[in-house]
Design a protein around this motif. Structure first.
Motif, short mmCIF file in Angstrom:
data_model
loop_
_atom_site.label_atom_id
_atom_site.label_comp_id
_atom_site.label_asym_id
_atom_site.label_seq_id
_atom_site.Cartn_x
_atom_site.Cartn_y
_atom_site.Cartn_z
N VAL A 74 100.05 29.92 -86.10
CA VAL A 74 100.37 28.55 -85.73
C VAL A 74 99.35 27.96 -84.77
N SER A 75 99.13 26.66 -84.92
CA SER A 75 98.27 25.92 -83.99
C SER A 75 99.06 24.76 -83.41
N THR A 76 98.76 24.44 -82.16
CA THR A 76 99.36 23.27 -81.53
C THR A 76 98.25 22.36 -81.02
N LEU A 77 98.42 21.08 -81.26
CA LEU A 77 97.51 20.06 -80.74
C LEU A 77 98.27 19.31 -79.66
N THR A 78 97.69 19.26 -78.48
CA THR A 78 98.34 18.60 -77.35
C THR A 78 97.53 17.39 -76.93
N ILE A 79 98.23 16.30 -76.76
CA ILE A 79 97.60 15.09 -76.24
C ILE A 79 98.29 14.75 -74.93
N GLN A 80 97.52 14.72 -73.87
CA GLN A 80 98.06 14.42 -72.54
C GLN A 80 97.89 12.94 -72.24
N ARG A 81 98.83 12.43 -71.47
CA ARG A 81 98.74 11.03 -71.00
C ARG A 81 98.39 10.10 -72.16
N THR A 82 99.22 10.11 -73.17
CA THR A 82 98.92 9.37 -74.40
C THR A 82 98.64 7.90 -74.14
N GLN A 83 97.75 7.37 -74.95
CA GLN A 83 97.36 5.95 -74.93
C GLN A 83 97.71 5.33 -76.28
N GLN A 84 97.78 4.02 -76.32
CA GLN A 84 98.13 3.36 -77.57
C GLN A 84 97.11 3.63 -78.65
N GLU A 85 95.85 3.81 -78.28
CA GLU A 85 94.83 4.08 -79.29
C GLU A 85 94.95 5.48 -79.90
N ASP A 86 95.83 6.30 -79.34
CA ASP A 86 96.08 7.62 -79.94
C ASP A 86 97.01 7.53 -81.14
N SER A 87 97.63 6.39 -81.34
CA SER A 87 98.53 6.21 -82.48
C SER A 87 97.75 6.43 -83.77
N ALA A 88 98.25 7.35 -84.58
CA ALA A 88 97.55 7.73 -85.81
C ALA A 88 98.40 8.77 -86.54
N VAL A 89 97.94 9.13 -87.72
CA VAL A 89 98.51 10.30 -88.40
C VAL A 89 97.59 11.48 -88.11
N TYR A 90 98.17 12.55 -87.63
CA TYR A 90 97.41 13.76 -87.32
C TYR A 90 97.65 14.77 -88.44
N LEU A 91 96.55 15.14 -89.09
CA LEU A 91 96.63 16.03 -90.24
C LEU A 91 96.04 17.39 -89.90
N CYS A 92 96.68 18.39 -90.40
CA CYS A 92 96.20 19.76 -90.26
C CYS A 92 95.84 20.27 -91.64
N ALA A 93 94.81 21.09 -91.72
CA ALA A 93 94.41 21.69 -92.98
C ALA A 93 94.03 23.14 -92.73
N SER A 94 94.22 23.97 -93.74
CA SER A 94 93.77 25.35 -93.62
C SER A 94 93.01 25.76 -94.87
N SER A 95 92.14 26.74 -94.71
CA SER A 95 91.42 27.27 -95.86
C SER A 95 91.31 28.77 -95.72
N LEU A 96 91.00 29.40 -96.84
CA LEU A 96 91.05 30.86 -96.89
C LEU A 96 90.05 31.48 -95.92
N ARG A 97 88.84 30.96 -95.91
CA ARG A 97 87.82 31.53 -95.04
C ARG A 97 86.68 30.54 -94.94
N ARG A 98 85.81 30.82 -94.01
CA ARG A 98 84.57 30.03 -93.92
C ARG A 98 83.49 30.81 -94.62
N THR A 99 82.74 30.15 -95.48
CA THR A 99 81.62 30.81 -96.15
C THR A 99 80.35 30.07 -95.75
N SER A 100 79.47 30.77 -95.10
CA SER A 100 78.26 30.14 -94.60
C SER A 100 77.16 30.25 -95.64
#
Lengths: 118, 111
Positions: A74-100
């Motif tokens: 699990v991951s958590t995204l924390t926004i402190q002292r929120t501002q009106q410009e923080d209003s948005a949809v926050y999307l999370c994505a995952s992938s199997l691995r990173r391939t360089s």
């Protein structure tokens, strides 16, 4: 199988309050990404986790934003002292691995958390 | 820095008409290009990627490095194609492979 899940689906908060958004990646996916999508705009990259490596925080817009991930779970995204410009949809994505140097693994997106800061 | 531009916010066509959603990018290295789609009340999902050279749901996209474009095309639009379409770029040598997205194009296919 279960996809990426996010909670809450909607969050309304008052300016100045802290909020915490949660992401459950697909089991076995080592890479996890957070993006933000403001109204009428494309997605902006925020932060990236790969396994136990140090996260890439290059997309975080200010020091009010932080994120954590324990191992490959699990991951958590924390926004402190929120501002009106923080209003948005926050999307999370995952992938199997990173391939360089080769192809990019497909990112699977969650349904998003719609944050409204009043 | 990489950048993706989708010049049309809205594209409206009639069923059976050809569709082309434009995407231009800027990146000095060797990019990977993707099209993502979001149907109404569904999550964002991958439609196709240039390295696969596939046709998905009748859609194709060819990477044109000379014109730095990756336009999405379909010869005969269907009503179920109505959705938001996002073009995205991944810098292959980028350690994180994070995606840079365009602003999106809403495709409306009218009956």
């Amino acid at each position: 199988g279960a996809g990426v899940s996010q909670s809450p689906s909607n969050k309304v908060t008052e300016k100045g309050k802290d909020v915490e958004l949660r992401c459950d990646p697909i089991s076995g996916h080592t890479a996890l990404y957070w993006y933000r999508q403001r109204l009428g705009q494309g997605l902006e990259f925020l932060i990236y986790f790969q396994g136990n490596s140090a996260p890439d925080k290059s997309g975080l817009p200010s020091d009010r934003f932080s994120a954590e991930r324990t191992g490959e779970s699990v991951s958590t995204l924390t926004i402190q002292r929120t501002q009106q410009e923080d209003s948005a949809v926050y999307l999370c994505a995952s992938s199997l691995r990173r391939t360089s140097g080769f192809s990019t693994d497909t990112q699977y997106f969650g349904p998003g958390t719609r944050l409204t800061v009043l | 820095a990489q950048r993706v531009t989708q010049p049309e916010k809205l594209l409206s066509v009639f069923k059976g008409a050809p569709v082309e959603l434009k995407c231009n990018y800027s990146y000095s290295g060797s990019p990977e290009l993707f099209w993502y789609v979001q149907y109404s009340r569904q999550r964002l999902q991958l439609l196709l990627r240039h390295i696969s050279r596939e046709s998905i749901k009748g859609f194709t996209a060819d990477l044109n490095k000379g014109e730095t474009s990756f336009h999405l095309k379909k010869p005969f639009a269907q009503e179920e194609d109505s959705a938001m379409y996002y073009c995205a770029l991944s810098a292959v040598k980028n350690a994180g492979n994070m995606l840079t997205f365009g602003g999106g194009t809403r495709l409306m296919v009218k009956p």
